[in-house]
Design a protein around this motif. Structure first.
Motif, mmCIF file in Angstrom:
data_model
loop_
_atom_site.group_PDB
_atom_site.id
_atom_site.type_symbol
_atom_site.label_atom_id
_atom_site.label_comp_id
_atom_site.label_asym_id
_atom_site.label_seq_id
_atom_site.Cartn_x
_atom_site.Cartn_y
_atom_site.Cartn_z
ATOM 1 N N TYR A 129 0.780 -1.107 0.051
ATOM 2 C CA TYR A 129 0.035 -0.136 -0.079
ATOM 3 C C TYR A 129 0.874 1.383 -0.030
ATOM 4 O O TYR A 129 0.774 2.064 -0.859
ATOM 5 N N CYS A 263 -11.362 3.583 -1.809
ATOM 6 C CA CYS A 263 -11.513 3.279 -0.512
ATOM 7 C C CYS A 263 -12.188 4.364 0.048
ATOM 8 O O CYS A 263 -11.883 5.563 -0.166
ATOM 9 N N CYS A 266 -9.412 6.314 2.496
ATOM 10 C CA CYS A 266 -8.064 7.098 1.660
ATOM 11 C C CYS A 266 -8.236 7.323 0.333
ATOM 12 O O CYS A 266 -7.214 8.165 -0.257
ATOM 13 N N CYS A 275 -10.283 -0.187 1.917
ATOM 14 C CA CYS A 275 -8.998 -0.781 1.422
ATOM 15 C C CYS A 275 -8.284 -1.646 2.828
ATOM 16 O O CYS A 275 -8.652 -1.467 3.805
ATOM 17 N N CYS A 278 -6.244 0.313 5.264
ATOM 18 C CA CYS A 278 -7.105 1.281 6.192
ATOM 19 C C CYS A 278 -7.845 0.334 7.220
ATOM 20 O O CYS A 278 -7.993 0.622 8.411
HETATM 21 ZN ZN LIG Z 1 -7.770 2.870 2.344
#
Ligand SMILES: [Zn+2]
Ligand SMILES: [Zn+2]
Ligand SMILES: [Zn+2]
Ligand SMILES: [Zn+2]
Lengths: 293, 293
Positions: A129, A263, A266, A275, A278
């Motif tokens: 990520y 997401c 974010c 996501c 998160c």
């Molecule tokens: Zn996220």
């Protein structure tokens, strides 16, 4: 027995240090060409961990003249993360390349140490990520990681043992960009770990051999040993297995109509509402991803 | 700690000998039912090798009341074949079942000893051909073999390492009859080798532990060890891997329109002009398959 090309002291594979370095860099060049991995115009982010594989990636790409910058995540694992950061800084100094460091704790308030279980899988989610988001927000075209042939075949066999068809469809040397995911490339896809280690030693590349303390339990270590034992029966088994995969991977084709979304926290590309980054770090509102040095 | 059911001396898995025998036979009954392996009316040919697995197949099927006869191939491997035949004869006497013995040398003029290489693969072709032909010509409905869970997962991983999609489509507990191929059943498909050994010991089944001298080189032995090591990480890994296969095996689906033909020499079902048995043994004209005893 000296080097088979010049007669000087043998270093590895019947070659002197100099000729081995040449041989290794040619292997990498061939892979890059064979799989159309990189274009000259691309801005490349290399994710460096402190270990030999990712450092060798940065080293060889710099030598081959690519436009690269370095990215490192401080995961906050006691001793290991400090040692890793030190080697990453050395590398950036020697190669004279910009280094971007992101602290997991600055973003999540926590480190991998605070995680109760599944460290390896959470660490994987976190690294993928953060490097993707950093690269995406800072105008990079492609991320190159240090995954080598041994990583690839051991992950593949693990996914087969679990019949994880979704992940089995993703063992390519190049994963094209889509949505907010950058293109991802493994330049050591066909190169064994041992060869990379010898290259790093031949070139005096700074790296740490410190192992993350969570890694020792990983079943993938067992798979790596298995493949090394199978080499006694068939020297080329790792590469043959990988090439067989590339020939047959369409059997793992999954639904292409799957729609990714953004997401809700974010805004990055996600399979679900939130996501996995998160979700695992319980992020409540979006954050700015700043790097230091 | 005694048997968890009756308190008597423990034999295996927390059970006394008697209760373990019961437990094992119930496992087999469950598999037969779950995969609809056998019908009461079927005439069953059990291929016995002299080893514990195939002998336990005959033993348990006889106890469960099925209509079976025994079939054995004398491969002409020095010492090994004599010892095997002796145990097979003992089994047939104790169970009071007809035994049909076929001598490879009577048919081909040669034994496995005369083969130069690939002994295991030629032996496999030979056994499959002869038991099928004998069963087909003598009115049997189904052939039952002693393949167990360990055999299954190690062959499967070997086929995966070779990306042998055709064979990967055939790891079923029941292979239906087609053309001149009889139905084939593995009643120990879900049962580990160790459990079969304990059953054979508990029941005093005659068998030999002699190993074929060619087998020690087989890479599948390495795969078996690997799965036993993986059990330390996940106790149920063999069965989970097998069940995952059954769930996903359609990805290995091969062209269903393939037309088999009849071997130009022996007339049995074949993929090519000449079947693999006639090819590897260089058979020039058809022969009568007679059994002795
Ligand atoms: Zn996220
Ligand atoms: Zn040289
Ligand atoms: Zn008991
Ligand atoms: Zn034939």
């Amino acid at each position: 027995m000296g080097c088979k090309l010049c007669g000087k002291e043998e270093f590895y594979k019947g070659l002197c240090k100099e000729h081995y370095i040449n041989y290794f860099e040619n292997l990498v060049k061939k892979s890059i060409k064979k799989y159309s991995m990189l274009k000259d115009s691309e801005k490349i982010l290399v994710s460096v961990s402190g270990g030999k594989d990712s450092h060798a990636v940065a080293w060889v790409l710099k030598k081959l003249g690519y436009d690269i910058e370095l990215f490192h995540i401080n995961l906050g694992i006691k001793n290991f993360s400090e040692i890793s950061l030190k080697e990453v800084k050395k590398l950036s100094n020697i190669l004279d390349l910009p280094l971007h460091v992101v602290n997991l704790k600055d973003i999540t308030g926590k480190t991998i140490e605070n995680v109760k279980k599944k460290h390896c899988s959470i660490c994987g989610i976190t690294k993928r990520y953060l490097m993707n988001r950093f690269g995406y927000e800072n105008g990079f075209d492609v991320i190159v990681t240090g995954h080598n042939l041994d990583d690839e075949v051991s992950f593949m066999i693990n996914n087969i043992l679990n019949w994880d068809i979704v992940h089995l469809s993703k063992h390519d040397p190049v994963l094209p960009a889509h949505d907010k995911f950058l293109k991802k490339v493994k330049i050591f896809y066909e190169i064994e770990e041992e060869l990379i280690l010898k290259y790093a030693l031949a070139e005096n590349i700074p790296f740490t051999t410190a192992e993350c303390k969570y890694r020792k339990d990983a079943i993938t270590l067992r798979h790596r040993m298995y493949f090394n034992e199978l080499k006694k029966y068939r020297e080329n088994i790792k590469l043959q297995f990988l090439h067989g995969y590339l020939k047959h991977k369409d059997i793992f084709k999954v639904d292409d109509n799957f729609k990714f979304r953004e997401c809700e926290i974010c805004g990055m590309t996600s399979a679900g509402k939130i996501c996995s980054f998160c979700r695992v770090w319980k992020i409540k509102k979006n954050f700015k991803l700043q790097s230091q040095i």
